[in-house]
Design a protein around this motif. Structure first.
Motif, short mmCIF file in Angstrom:
data_model
loop_
_atom_site.label_atom_id
_atom_site.label_comp_id
_atom_site.label_asym_id
_atom_site.label_seq_id
_atom_site.Cartn_x
_atom_site.Cartn_y
_atom_site.Cartn_z
N VAL A 524 0.74 -1.02 0.10
CA VAL A 524 0.05 -0.02 0.04
C VAL A 524 0.81 1.31 -0.02
O VAL A 524 1.73 1.41 1.18
CB VAL A 524 -0.95 0.00 1.29
N VAL A 525 0.69 2.14 -1.04
CA VAL A 525 1.49 3.09 -1.23
C VAL A 525 0.83 4.54 -1.47
O VAL A 525 -0.17 4.52 -2.46
CB VAL A 525 2.63 2.98 -2.36
N SER A 526 1.38 5.55 -0.69
CA SER A 526 0.56 7.00 -1.17
C SER A 526 0.98 7.35 -2.51
O SER A 526 2.14 7.15 -2.66
CB SER A 526 1.03 8.08 0.33
N ASP A 527 0.05 7.81 -3.06
CA ASP A 527 0.41 8.28 -4.56
C ASP A 527 1.28 9.29 -4.76
O ASP A 527 2.34 9.37 -5.73
CB ASP A 527 -0.77 8.63 -5.33
N SER A 528 1.82 10.08 -3.67
CA SER A 528 2.76 11.02 -3.98
C SER A 528 4.13 10.43 -3.54
O SER A 528 5.15 10.69 -4.26
CB SER A 528 2.76 12.02 -2.63
N SER A 529 4.37 9.09 -2.95
CA SER A 529 5.21 8.43 -2.72
C SER A 529 5.39 7.55 -3.86
O SER A 529 6.56 7.20 -4.33
CB SER A 529 5.12 7.41 -1.44
N VAL A 530 4.19 7.14 -4.74
CA VAL A 530 4.59 6.69 -6.07
C VAL A 530 5.18 7.58 -6.85
O VAL A 530 6.04 7.13 -7.73
CB VAL A 530 3.24 6.06 -6.38
N ALA A 531 4.76 8.71 -6.80
CA ALA A 531 5.17 9.78 -7.92
C ALA A 531 6.85 10.05 -7.60
O ALA A 531 7.62 10.15 -8.77
CB ALA A 531 4.63 10.97 -7.87
N LYS A 532 7.10 9.95 -6.40
CA LYS A 532 8.67 10.21 -6.25
C LYS A 532 9.54 8.78 -6.15
O LYS A 532 10.53 9.00 -5.61
CB LYS A 532 8.68 11.06 -5.06
N ALA A 533 8.85 7.54 -6.25
CA ALA A 533 9.69 6.52 -6.04
C ALA A 533 11.02 6.34 -6.92
O ALA A 533 10.75 6.39 -8.08
CB ALA A 533 8.59 5.32 -6.18
N ARG A 534 12.03 5.89 -6.08
CA ARG A 534 12.91 5.65 -7.04
C ARG A 534 13.78 4.55 -6.15
O ARG A 534 13.56 4.26 -5.19
CB ARG A 534 14.05 6.98 -7.13
#
Length: 559
Positions: A524-534
């Motif tokens: 489960v991932v917050s979408d802001s964390s998805v956008a910044k995921a590296r």
């Protein structure tokens, strides 16, 4: 005359008086329409405000604390109990004093000796002090909701006075259906109050053209309230005295102009001082964070400001934050720093399409229609100046930095009704209907709203991040979803927000703390964390399958 010749007048001798002429049908119809309008306008105003109030209260009840709210709630609670300017010194106190009104009604337990930074103090207040965070957050949000509705009436009054009653109703509708204003008007934050006070000040300056002695001090007080709420509106402190000059320009021009500018400026400065004195009459320096030294032109600007020392320290903190290398996200691209066109692009995504058309057409009408041109400096210049200032900032975090746009352009957009073309009213009505449908369809998920051209709320995460989409507001909804659809499953969570997952019954592990091969079950991932995921998190997301969406701000994957 002889008595026998006298004649006593008998009422029966008189002819029946002629009946009064009946009003012409056109006159009767006009009178009936006027009578109907007298009650129809208040009914429409109440219905529009009720719709907005219902949307904001629903959002306030259902959403968990966003990232910034616990800080403001902690500072407001400290104001209430300790009367000190310790927490959140980077923002002036007035907005938090407004929030404090709701907190006083909630009467939360508070430990002023708890160590930690302002965010930790806020989470401790909400989750570890014996308080009900749902109840406390609702009470903290209610004053902002009420203030948002009052600013809606300002937009209505402003447009009615400039353009007429029909335009006033159109402006009110544009304001009340704005997804951004509903989203942020339902939160215990500072963005709506600061923008709304600027709108109120400009409206009062418009009224000062006829009664300057009454409205110039009131305009200065509203301007001071804006500056005492958030420092991002400081450019208005230079602009609005110039509008005060414009509002009184006439005979004895120079003297009247200087007096008007002085009244507005001095009153605004006084309100800022009063907001600090209301918290701590002794103005003690008790900031919990170190204040950076600011040199050069910015340091000189801070030193010249006629505000309390605490306000100027807040300016130094804000300049320090501007120097921080923030990350932005726009149309799928993650970047460091800021992009000057971020806010216009974000507004293009997050404003209903019909509203964008009405904004543009109304702005043209204000400039093109001769009788409306005197209003152009009041309706169009303040949002343009504030937007230009906001575009120079380093934090590309959301349209909340430009909420003055839907406020002022609700008034400007209503100017389409002043265009005397046959199509103006039906087309304006059709566009308003489009706006209303688009806004109502997103209920109750207003924070992640985007218009139909960009896929709607479900796809906002592909183009924007942070407070545009995911500000931590859906932790409670996530708890309900996991309990209803995925009972007993292993949960791995990357949550971006200020809430504490365990409080809501979410028992999860951060997948970034273990080898990727151990991550099985629900990711489960917050979408802001998805956008910044590296790196490892991006690899985990890429090797997982999206199976659910919570509030258009949190994505559930299965591994």
């Amino acid at each position: 005359m002889m008595a026998s010749e006298q004649h006593v007048l008998d009422p029966g001798d008189l002819a029946d008086p002629a009946p009064a002429p009946r009003p012409a049908p056109a006159v009767r119809l006009t009178a009936a329409l006027r009578a109907r309008r007298r009650w129809l306008v208040p009914v429409l105003v109440v219905l529009l405000l009720a719709q907005m109030a219902a949307a904001m209260v629903t959002a306030a009840v259902q959403q968990t604390p966003t990232i910034d709210e616990p800080v403001y709630v902690a500072a407001a609670t400290d104001y209430l109990h300790e009367h000190r300017l310790r927490y959140n010194p980077e923002h002036p106190p007035l907005g938090k004093l407004i929030v404090m009104g709701g907190i006083a009604a909630a009467d939360p337990h508070y430990d002023p000796s708890y160590p930690g930074d302002q965010g930790q103090v806020g989470r401790h207040l909400l989750y570890a002090s014996g308080n009900d965070p749902w109840r406390l957050m609702l009470w903290a949000r209610l004053p902002v909701i009420v203030l948002t509705l009052l600013f809606a009436l300002v937009a209505f009054a402003f447009a009615r006075e400039v353009l007429g009653i029909a335009a006033g109703l159109l402006a009110l509708a544009l304001y009340c259906f704005s997804p951004d204003l509903i989203a942020h008007g339902s939160l215990a934050t500072l963005d709506v109050p600061s923008a709304g006070f600027v709108l109120t000040s400009v409206w009062l300056l418009w009224r000062a053209r006829h009664r300057p002695r009454l409205y110039l001090p009131l305009a200065g007080a509203a301007l001071g309230a804006a500056v005492a709420t958030k420092m991002s509106v400081l450019p208005a402190l230079a602009l609005l005295p110039a509008l005060a000059v414009l509002s009184v320009w006439g005979r004895r021009r120079v003297r009247r102009a200087l007096t008007a500018a002085a009244v507005v400026t001095v009153t605004a400065v006084a309100v800022v001082w009063l907001s600090y004195l209301a918290v701590d009459p002794r103005l003690r320096q008790a900031s919990a964070v170190p204040v950076p030294a600011i040199h050069g032109p910015r340091g000189l600007l801070v030193d010249l400001m006629p505000f309390p020392h605490a306000y100027r320290d807040g300016m130094r903190l804000q300049f320090g934050l501007e120097d921080y290398p923030w990350q932005g996200y726009l149309f799928g691209h993650l970047y460091s720093g800021s992009r000057w066109y971020y806010l216009p692009a974000a507004l293009l995504v997050k404003t209903p399409l019909g509203m964008l058309v009405l904004w543009a057409a109304g702005a043209v009408a204000v400039v093109a229609v001769r009788r409306l041109r005197p209003a152009a400096p009041f309706v169009l210049v303040p949002p343009a100046v504030l937007l230009a200032s906001a575009m120079t900032g380093s934090r590309d975090f959301g349209t909340r930095y430009a909420l003055f746009m839907p406020m002022f352009l609700a008034v400007g957009g209503a100017a389409v009704l002043a265009v005397r073309w046959r199509w103006s009213r039906p087309v304006g009505g059709a566009l308003l209907l489009f706006v209303a449908v688009s806004s109502l369809r997103t209920f109750p998920f207003y924070l992640p709203y985007s218009n139909e051209a960009f896929g709607g709320p479900a796809e906002t995460r592909l183009r924007l991040h942070d407070s545009n989409v995911d500000w931590g507001q859906d932790l409670g909804r996530l708890a309900d979803r996991l309990r209803e659809r995925y009972p007993g499953e292993r949960v791995w969570l990357v949550y971006k927000g200020s809430g504490i997952p365990a409080y809501y019954g979410i028992h999860a592990t951060d997948p970034r703390t273990v080898p990727p091969g151990e991550v099985h079950g629900l990711l489960v991932v917050s979408d802001s964390s998805v956008a910044k995921a590296r790196g490892p998190l991006a690899a985990l997301i890429d090797s997982s399958r999206a199976v659910d969406d919570v509030g258009h701000s949190i994505t559930v994957y299965r591994r």
